[in-house]
Structure formats: C-alpha cells, structure tokens
Design an enzyme around this catalytic site. Structure first.
Site, mmCIF file in Angstrom:
data_model
loop_
_atom_site.group_PDB
_atom_site.id
_atom_site.type_symbol
_atom_site.label_atom_id
_atom_site.label_comp_id
_atom_site.label_asym_id
_atom_site.label_seq_id
_atom_site.Cartn_x
_atom_site.Cartn_y
_atom_site.Cartn_z
ATOM 1 N N CYS A 131 -9.109 -5.101 -6.541
ATOM 2 C CA CYS A 131 -8.494 -3.535 -6.913
ATOM 3 C C CYS A 131 -9.598 -2.977 -7.574
ATOM 4 O O CYS A 131 -9.854 -1.686 -7.459
ATOM 5 C CB CYS A 131 -7.381 -3.828 -7.590
ATOM 6 S SG CYS A 131 -7.445 -5.005 -8.950
ATOM 7 N N GLU A 173 -9.314 4.309 -0.919
ATOM 8 C CA GLU A 173 -9.575 2.978 -1.206
ATOM 9 C C GLU A 173 -9.803 2.148 0.098
ATOM 10 O O GLU A 173 -9.017 2.096 0.889
ATOM 11 C CB GLU A 173 -8.638 2.217 -1.781
ATOM 12 C CG GLU A 173 -8.861 0.858 -2.502
ATOM 13 C CD GLU A 173 -7.504 0.110 -3.179
ATOM 14 O OE1 GLU A 173 -6.540 0.588 -2.751
ATOM 15 O OE2 GLU A 173 -7.927 -0.561 -4.178
ATOM 16 N N GLU A 196 0.580 -1.838 -11.071
ATOM 17 C CA GLU A 196 -0.834 -2.068 -11.230
ATOM 18 C C GLU A 196 -1.309 -1.968 -9.726
ATOM 19 O O GLU A 196 -1.112 -2.413 -8.620
ATOM 20 C CB GLU A 196 -1.275 -3.657 -11.281
ATOM 21 C CG GLU A 196 -1.049 -4.098 -13.013
ATOM 22 C CD GLU A 196 -1.467 -3.218 -14.036
ATOM 23 O OE1 GLU A 196 -2.583 -2.951 -13.575
ATOM 24 O OE2 GLU A 196 -1.018 -3.649 -15.168
ATOM 25 N N LYS A 203 8.072 -12.131 -5.252
ATOM 26 C CA LYS A 203 7.824 -11.863 -3.838
ATOM 27 C C LYS A 203 6.447 -11.884 -3.354
ATOM 28 O O LYS A 203 5.789 -10.788 -3.835
ATOM 29 C CB LYS A 203 8.539 -10.534 -3.657
ATOM 30 C CG LYS A 203 9.143 -10.525 -2.178
ATOM 31 C CD LYS A 203 8.198 -10.404 -0.898
ATOM 32 C CE LYS A 203 7.460 -9.163 -0.958
ATOM 33 N NZ LYS A 203 6.510 -9.274 0.089
#
Ligand code: NAD
Length: 501
Positions: free
Chosen positions: A305, A404, A271, A195
């Site tokens: 990331c 973030e 993750e 997906k």
C-alpha cells in the site's frame, strides 16, 4: 529450524508445499466448520495458476454464527475479565506458536500470494509474531486515568473494550495485517471475527487454531473466509458488530462507512490505498535514492500500500537517477517464489496481472516512455509475473500517475523548483506515505512538514517498527495500525464519577 529453512533449496520447498495439509474451513467458536450448505471456492495459487485448496465460501449465515460466538465469548467475560498478566501470557504464547509454526505459515503465505519464500520466512511470519508479542506487553502496563475533580468526588476515566470487532483484511500481507488488527483488538479484551481476502485465506484460518492453542477461549477469535460481497458485507452490516477494522482499497473503504451508517453506526477504522511520492532533489545521494526507490516499489512486486510508486525528480538529475534505479533493479531477482534466490515473485491473480499490464500500456499510450521492463515473463509457468518497470516522462494527468497500480511499476516526472516538487507530490487523493531525498536539512524539514502523508521518510524508505504508527491522510484512510496509539481505536472511554462525603 530457521537456519535449515534459510539453506533449503527450491525443490525441497516445493516438495514440502506439495505435502502440506491445508485447512480451508471456517474457524468458529473454537472449531473448524464448513460454510453453511457446504459451499466452497477454489483457492488458486498465483505461482502457477493451480488450485491449492477448497476453501469455505463463507456467507451471511456463517458470519451470523461467528458474530454470535464472538458475542457469547465477550459477554461471558472469559477473555475480557481475565487478569492482565494472564492475558499477556496467552498473547505471548500466541506469538510463540506463530514463530514455532514458521515453516507451515511461510509455505501457506507464499502459495496463496506468490511472494518469495524467504520474504515469508524472514519478514511476514516473524513480523506477525512480533506484533502480537508487542501488544501482549501492554496488558499489565497500561493504566487508566483519574480526572481532576473537587475534594469529595472521584472521576475515573476507564478504557473499555468495544465488544465484537470485525477485521476485514487484504491479500498483500495477509499475516502481518491480520496481526496488526488482532494484537491491539485482543489485548484490549475484544472478540474478533477475521475476514481474510478471498485470494489469501489459508494463514488466517491457521491463526484461529493457533490462538485457541495459545489459550484464547473459544469464540474470542473466529475466521470466516469468503468473498467480499458475500462474507465481508454481512460482517460490516451486522447489527451486533461494534467495530470494523478494515484494510484494503479506498473504493471498498468507502463502502465500509456506508455499511456502518446503514446499520448500527459501528465504529470504522480505514487503512486504504496509496500513491506515494519520492521527491528527489538535485543534491541527493542518487545511489542511496535509487536503492530506496527500487526496493520501495519492487519489494513484494509493488503490491504494497505504501509502495513509493511516483518519482518526482529534479530535471537536472533525472537521467542519472533512472540509470541508477535500473542498475539496482537488475540485481533484484524475479523468479519462482519457492526459489530462495527469488526477490520478486508472482502478482496475486490473473485479473490483477491484466490490470497491471493494462496500466503500463495506458501509460505508453498517453505519451510516457518505457525506460525499463514492461513485459509479462515466465508465462509458461501459468503464473503471473511482470518485470520491474519504469515509465519516464509521466505527467500528473496520466492515469498511471493518478491511480494506484499496485504492481512493479514506477512513474517518473520532473520538477524545476521546490514549490513545483511539492505541488506534484501532493497532487493525489492519497496520503499514505512520501519520501524526500536531499542532503540539505533545511529542505528536508520544509518538505517533510509540507508533504501530506502518514509517514514521510527522509533519505530512506520503508523503515519502520512496531513503535511507529502506520496509516494515511486523505483517502488513504484514518486510524492507525501499530504503536500504542492503535490500541485506542479498539477501546472506548467510560467515565465513572463518584461523589462521597
Ligand atoms: P479490496 O478492497 O478489494 O479487499 C479488501 C478486503 O475487503 C478483502 O477481504 C475483500 O474480500 C473485502 N471486500 C471487498 N469488497 C467488499 C464489500 N463489498 N464488503 C465487504 N468487504 C469487501 O483490497 P485488496 O485488493 O484485497 O487489497 C489491495 C488494496 O489494499 C490496495 O488498495 C492497497 O493499497 C490496500 N492496502 C492498504 C494498506 C494500508 O495499511 N493502508 C495495507 C495493505 C493494503
């Protein structure tokens, strides 16, 4: 071909992009099909805000069909029971087909996510192929185990595939992260339902076709594009999915654990996000540090990331370091993603552009000093471009230090001694990566041991290979992509204990 692509100019890239046919349908059971009821959504390019393609708006019915096809393929054994050397051959061919499709995949990746075309050509596509080839090689080289037992017994400890793996991936490295999941999951003999993020479906859909051409039996690799709530959620809640391998935000990662608990206790590998620190000691080679820091945050527009987004620097060298970072940043060309000179392209979408600019504003409002950049540029293109930005004087209570940002925004804070540096660096819920810059190997060893991150770089940043595991501590997730260790999470141990006389 590669040489021609390296030399191609912007107008040729754009002309090729304009004429390239896009496939936006689901890929299920070895063929394309529209979403149930024909629903679609606009796939918008961050380069100029234009609609690139109509993409199938996958929902629960499409996920059901993909999972059923994956289960049928798994139970039929046409992939998991295949001879190891044949499985290797098919996966190596899959890697070769990805390489052979370089031009198309690179264009689709750049159109979808706005990254510089030569990054797509030189990094995203070849790294995805390398990853599949890396795992292919394990097919006929991994052994199972025989446990120690008494003389009239044998205990085999075998690794078995899990069954149907749901892979839910983000938009920042669509091909690479898909490959990180597909390589070990397929090598182990699982079937997969992939997906992709709604912002970046095109290369994932293409992978379905290339896998089939390589020899994966129908149903072994299925792709269902769509929104997280509509396609991702039913996949993660599905009672016939054995594992969810997720990469994305920490917020959605937490939902994956709930979905597993609310359904069939499927395995979950996460993750998630990061807020990775650079600790720069007073004795560091500041030029090298500035280069590692600037590229570590501005590569891929900071949409990485493990971007090194927080600089924690000794107060005596802070100003010199910021000057050096600004010098490197001035050499990183921000521009149109199809211009081969471009090294920073567009942010993924309008909403994200607003979020990144909002963070810069909030940093300044909370007392940080804008030391570099900070503005939206090229607004007339209709795309989402933000300058390389540095916020100085950041304290750990500010939002820009805690959350973030996922954009080209670096925060700078100072410390007086090593203990304070370590405290500031570890003062985050995340633990994906970190770096230490120092010429003193005692400090390097002490700090790299004490920093809480899945990867700690010393006097370097963002160096890695398929051979090293990648993933996080704390709320950056658990489970590792890359390396032989990644295979373990797609398998289960089975003990077969035999007694004989
Ligand atoms: P996201 O969490 O919004 O989405 C990731 C995926 O989850 C997408 O496919 C999305 O459609 C799907 N999703 C969203 N809501 C869902 C739901 N309710 N149920 C099921 N699926 C759902 O993340 P993003 O914005 O696509 O990507 C950026 C994030 O990914 C950042 O936080 C970044 O740090 C993280 N990331 C982590 C790594 C890593 O290896 N640790 C790598 C790349 C990106």
């Amino acid at each position: 071909m590669n040489d021609t692509l390296q030399r191609r100019d912007r107008s040729t890239w754009q002309a090729r992009a304009a004429t390239l046919a896009h496939e936006g349908r689901c890929f299920i059971d070895g063929g394309y099909r529209p979403a149930e009821g024909g629903a679609t959504f606009d796939d918008v390019s961050p380069i100029d805000g234009r609609v690139v393609a109509q993409v199938a708006r996958g929902g629960a019915a499409d996920v059901d069909a993909a999972v059923a096809a994956a289960r049928k393929a798994y139970d039929g054994g046409a992939w998991r029971r295949v001879e190891p050397k044949e499985r290797k051959r098919v996966l190596l061919r899959f890697a070769e087909l990805i390489r052979a499709d370089l031009e198309r995949l690179a264009i689709l990746e750049t159109l979808d996510v706005g990254k510089p075309i030569l990054n797509s050509v030189n990094v995203d596509v070849p790294f995805a192929a390398d990853c599949i080839a890396y795992y292919a090689e394990f097919a006929d080289k991994r052994y199972d185990e025989i446990a120690p037992t008494g003389p009239t017994e044998t205990a085999l400890v075998r690794r078995e595939p899990l069954g149907v793996v749901g892979a839910i991936v983000p938009w920042n490295y669509p091909l690479i992260i898909s490959a990180w999941k597909l390589g070990p999951a397929l090598l182990a003999g699982n079937s997969v339902v992939l997906k992709p993020a709604e912002q970046s479906p095109l290369t994932a859909i293409r992978l379905g076709q290339l896998g089939l051409e390589a020899g994966l039996p129908p149903g072994v690799l299925n792709v269902v594009p769509g929104y997280g709530e509509e396609a991702g959620k039913p996949l993660a809640l599905h009672p016939d999915v054995d594992m969810i391998s997720f990469t994305g935000s920490t917020e959605v990662g937490k939902l994956m654990l709930r979905y597993a608990g609310d359904s069939n206790l499927k395995r979950v590998a996460l993750e998630c996000g990061g807020k990775s620190p650079h600790v720069v000691m007073a004795d560091a080679n500041l030029e090298a540090a500035a280069s590692g820091i600037a590229w570590g945050i501005y590569y891929n527009m900071g949409e990485t990331c493990h971007a090194g987004s927080r600089v924690i620097v000794h107060e005596s060298v802070k100003d010199r370091l910021i000057d050096a970072i600004a010098k490197v940043a001035a050499t990183i060309t921000l521009g149109h993603p199809f211009d081969p000179a471009t090294q920073m392209g567009a942010l993924i979408d309008r909403g994200h552009l607003g979020r990144v600019l909002g963070y810069i504003e909030s940093g300044v409002a909370e007392g940080a000093r804008l030391a570099l950049g900070g503005r939206q540029v090229m607004a007339d293109t209709g795309g989402n471009y933000v300058e390389a930005t540095v916020l100085d004087g950041v304290t750990s209570s500010m939002r820009v230090a805690r959350e973030e940002i996922f954009g080209p925004v670096l925060t700078v804070s100072t410390f007086r001694d090593e203990a304070e540096a370590l405290r500031l660096a570890n003062d985050t819920v995340y633990g994906l990566a970190a770096a230490v810059w120092t010429l003193d190997m005692n400090v390097a060893h002490r700090l790299s041991g004490a920093l809480r991150g899945g990867t700690v770089w010393v006097n370097s940043y963002d160096r890695s290979s398929m051979a090293t595991p990648f993933g996080g501590f704390k709320q950056s997730g658990f489970g590792r992509d890359r390396s032989p260790h990644a295979i373990d999470k797609y398998t289960d141990f089975k003990t077969i204990w035999t007694a004989y006389t």
